[in-house]
Design an enzyme around this catalytic site. Sequence first.
Site, PDB file in Angstrom:
ATOM      1  NE  ARG A  18      41.173  -1.105  32.600  1.00 35.28           N
ATOM      2  CZ  ARG A  18      41.334  -2.029  33.398  1.00 35.28           C
ATOM      3  NH1 ARG A  18      42.357  -2.401  33.545  1.00 35.28           N
ATOM      4  NH2 ARG A  18      40.356  -2.364  34.046  1.00 35.28           N
ATOM      5  NE  ARG A  35      36.401  -2.470  36.781  1.00 35.01           N
ATOM      6  CZ  ARG A  35      37.396  -1.592  36.747  1.00 35.01           C
ATOM      7  NH1 ARG A  35      37.385  -0.330  36.870  1.00 35.01           N
ATOM      8  NH2 ARG A  35      38.725  -2.319  36.887  1.00 35.01           N
ATOM      9  CE  LYS A  43      42.630  -9.590  38.730  1.00 34.49           C
ATOM     10  NZ  LYS A  43      42.160  -8.539  39.566  1.00 34.49           N
ATOM     11  NE  ARG A  90      43.881  -0.097  36.570  1.00 36.93           N
ATOM     12  CZ  ARG A  90      43.268  -1.309  36.976  1.00 36.93           C
ATOM     13  NH1 ARG A  90      44.399  -1.982  37.409  1.00 36.93           N
ATOM     14  NH2 ARG A  90      42.105  -1.683  36.821  1.00 36.93           N
ATOM     15  NE  ARG A  95      36.444  -9.916  36.396  1.00 32.63           N
ATOM     16  CZ  ARG A  95      37.725  -9.359  36.017  1.00 32.63           C
ATOM     17  NH1 ARG A  95      38.583 -10.163  35.443  1.00 32.63           N
ATOM     18  NH2 ARG A  95      37.991  -8.296  36.418  1.00 32.63           N
TER      19      ARG A  95
END
Length: 192
Positions: free
Chosen positions: A134, A146, A14, A128, A89
């Site tokens: 992160r 998640r 996204k 990532r 969300r």
Amino acid sequence: MLNLVFFGPPGAGKGTQSAQIINRYGLVHLSTGDIFRYNIGNKTELGKLAKSYIDKGQLVPDEVTINMLKSEVNKIENPKGFIFDGFPRTTFQAEVLDSFLEEKGTKVAGMISLEVPEAELKERLRKRAIDSGRADDANPEIIANRISVYNNETAPVKVFYDKQEKLHAIKGVGSIDEITNDIIKTIESLKD
Ligand code: ADP
């Protein structure tokens, strides 16, 4: 105004695709995840609160997220439109967004849903985590949480827009430019 919701599970692309699209259409990119991370970095009260949820792979409560989003939208003078990335969300967030935009005399033109198989998502998040630093990308248990929050709470948002005939599914696997081109075709069809 041209308002788009970019939708997809963690790692769907996204953020990458939003960056490709905003300049072309002069839109403002509002990523709730980026805004939370900015606040965490600056150790604001909002950041401290958000961190306690994000670090567990949970959603930040609706009320907090919605207030933040509204204030970010209200900051922009004469916007051409927004890409909402990571918002809504939950179905409740989607309902609130509809009424908020209606008050402003505008609406969501469409939802761009990036479709990526789960195995590919896990691999992307693993990669990532190495560059992003992160914490929520680095731990397989948090990632699994998640993904399950996504399936239980966030996937119904797709049904919400589908009922309004605003859902546009785009294959999120392929080169970045190929995916961008598919998104542009969809946006052009919305403008007619
Ligand atoms: P992802 O890569 O998982 O799509 P984001 O950067 O969009 O990540 O969001 C990171 C985290 O921020 C989410 O896991 C969630 O805890 C929180 N968050 C982001 N957007 C929202 C939202 N609209 N409602 C509640 N929590 C959110």
